[in-house]
Design an enzyme around this catalytic site. Structure first.
Site, PDB file in Angstrom:
ATOM      1  N   ARG A 164     -20.327  23.154  -8.951  1.00 55.39           N
ATOM      2  CA  ARG A 164     -20.285  24.480  -8.612  1.00 55.39           C
ATOM      3  C   ARG A 164     -20.941  24.450  -7.559  1.00 55.39           C
ATOM      4  O   ARG A 164     -21.831  24.857  -6.780  1.00 55.39           O
ATOM      5  CB  ARG A 164     -21.568  25.604  -9.330  1.00 55.39           C
ATOM      6  CG  ARG A 164     -21.430  25.797 -11.033  1.00 55.39           C
ATOM      7  CD  ARG A 164     -20.888  26.888 -11.355  1.00 55.39           C
ATOM      8  NE  ARG A 164     -21.243  26.665 -12.103  1.00 55.39           N
ATOM      9  CZ  ARG A 164     -19.546  26.986 -13.084  1.00 55.39           C
ATOM     10  NH1 ARG A 164     -18.781  25.676 -12.537  1.00 55.39           N
ATOM     11  NH2 ARG A 164     -19.852  26.537 -13.986  1.00 55.39           N
ATOM     12  N   SER A 238     -24.778  33.073 -14.580  1.00 58.23           N
ATOM     13  CA  SER A 238     -26.526  31.793 -14.297  1.00 58.23           C
ATOM     14  C   SER A 238     -26.961  31.754 -12.861  1.00 58.23           C
ATOM     15  O   SER A 238     -26.909  31.472 -12.160  1.00 58.23           O
ATOM     16  CB  SER A 238     -25.913  30.110 -14.686  1.00 58.23           C
ATOM     17  OG  SER A 238     -25.857  30.231 -15.680  1.00 58.23           O
ATOM     18  N   GLU A 333     -28.337  28.616  -8.392  1.00 55.50           N
ATOM     19  CA  GLU A 333     -26.791  28.550  -8.192  1.00 55.50           C
ATOM     20  C   GLU A 333     -26.629  29.929  -7.211  1.00 55.50           C
ATOM     21  O   GLU A 333     -26.078  29.981  -6.419  1.00 55.50           O
ATOM     22  CB  GLU A 333     -25.953  28.617  -9.566  1.00 55.50           C
ATOM     23  CG  GLU A 333     -24.942  28.925  -9.534  1.00 55.50           C
ATOM     24  CD  GLU A 333     -23.750  29.087 -10.778  1.00 55.50           C
ATOM     25  OE1 GLU A 333     -23.863  28.205 -11.814  1.00 55.50           O
ATOM     26  OE2 GLU A 333     -23.449  30.097 -11.364  1.00 55.50           O
TER      27      GLU A 333
END
Ligand SMILES: Cc1cc2nc3c(=O)[nH]c(=O)nc-3n(C[C@H](O)[C@H](O)[C@H](O)COP(=O)(O)OP(=O)(O)OC[C@H]3O[C@@H](n4cnc5c(N)ncnc54)[C@H](O)[C@@H]3O)c2cc1C
Length: 345
Positions: A164, A238, A333
């Site tokens: 990520r 998320s 995130e």
């Protein structure tokens, strides 16, 4: 290109947070981007680059120019026996690129079906799901340098993909606007079904062969059963990354919490953030209009008129509880957007 004033961003972020932008423009070409940058300079306003708004959390009104990137078009650049090089505008909806790929009989991104957002944002955080990340098919991208207006091509080694992560979230954060991205898609399908429930769902759906089309259908079905649809409940997928900890720390934690799951990788172990959040008692909790999703504790939700600050506060409480119980820091995130972290032009 039309520049609008005092626009609500509620419809432009999947959390459905209602903040105002003083200026807003949809840019459809590199020329539009340059014109918009000049406008922002002349007004001495910072800018925000926005795709589908599915990985941002707005915490205040933005006295800025919001550039919604809408550069469209998908085309085949070249082909050989095994692969096809496909180029897509950064405003193309990611799942439309997946559908295009399936329609042409190509594979490589079927496991990334139904991830919300645009092609341009996909390399930013090296989107990933069900055992695949875009770095596996990424060929190159073209971006405008904000300070000079010059166009630069980035190859995989320069994008520095991580979990990520990419250079656009670290050393080059806020420096470039991605205009188009190219991918090497495969004519020969190698199914990747080892992750999660894909095989089980293929069986349940009666698909005896794991074609790219069937894998895509299975993944769509899994995602729809597990994740809240932002059209119904505001969310950005998320909220935290899955923490990666040294194997020795994991072994120590396992003595105290025998049920702790972990996925080893060399000398490190990836721990599911969802398990940590659930085991600090946060799953399904609601505070006012915001909360932690009932089925997927990694997803923070806005039930209606929640504010960005409320979601951010909730995320801090979760981080503190996970740290105090497990000694693990959860990293966000989602990109928090406030006036301070806008891009000055
Ligand atoms: C229900 C749901 C499920 C999700 N599942 C996944 C998943 O499985 N895997 C996964 O990886 N992600 C997932 N996400 C997160 C999200 O879909 C991805 O991060 C997606 O790539 C964000 O795209 P976007 O266009 O909405 O970006 P935005 O939210 O608009 O922007 C994200 C960041 O990228 C920057 N940016 C956007 N476009 C450009 C551009 N053209 N040039 C430069 N910077 C740009 C923005 O400034 C911002 O910092 C999910 C989100 C939701 C709501």
């Amino acid at each position: 290109m039309k520049i609008q004033e005092n626009i609500s961003l509620k419809a432009y972020n999947t959390f459905g947070i209602d903040v105002m932008a003083s200026f807003f423009a949809e840019v459809e070409s590199k020329e539009d981007i340059l014109e918009a940058l000049n406008f922002a300079k002349s007004k001495m306003k910072p800018i925000l680059i926005l795709g589908g708004g599915s990985n941002v959390l707005f915490t205040e009104n933005l006295d800025a120019l919001v550039l919604k990137v809408n550069i469209l078009g998908i085309k085949e650049i070249k082909t050989n026996d095994k692969t096809v090089l496909i180029e897509a505008g950064s405003g193309v909806i990611w799942h439309e690129l997946v559908l295009y790929s399936l329609d042409k009989g190509l594979s490589g991104i079927e496991n990334l079906s139904l991830i919300p957002g645009t092609v341009g944002a996909a390399p930013m955080q090296n989107i990933g799901a069900y055992g695949v990340e875009i770095k596996a098919v990424f060929h190159s991208l073209e971006a405008i340098e904000i300070s000079t207006g010059l166009i630069k091509t980035f190859l995989p080694s320069e994008v520095r993909f991580g979990y990520r992560e990419s250079v656009f979230k670290t050393s080059l954060k806020g420096k470039y606007i991605i205009c188009k991205v190219s991918f090497n898609l495969s004519k020969i399908h190698t199914p990747n079904i080892s992750y999660g429930d894909i095989q089980t769902v293929l069986d349940q759906m009666g698909h005896t062969t794991a074609t790219a089309q069937n894998i895509s259908k299975a993944i769509i079905s899994i995602r729809q059963s597990k994740l809240p649809d932002p059209k119904e409940i505001g969310n950005a997928g998320s909220f935290f990354k899955n923490p990666v900890i040294p194997a020795s720390d994991f072994d120590n934690l396992k003595l105290k919490f025998p049920a702790l799951p972990g996925y080893p990788n060399a000398s490190q172990v990836k721990v599911p953030a969802a398990w940590l959040i659930e085991n600090t008692g946060w799953k399904g909790k609601q505070i006012g209009e915001v909360g932690v999703h009932k089925k997927q504790p990694l997803v923070l939700v806005n039930y209606g008129n929640g504010k960005g600050e409320e979601i951010l506060d909730l995320s801090h409480q979760i981080q503190m509880d996970v740290l105090s119980k497990f000694g693990i820091s959860l990293e966000r995130e989602v990109n928090v957007v406030n006036f301070e972290n806008l891009i000055n032009v």
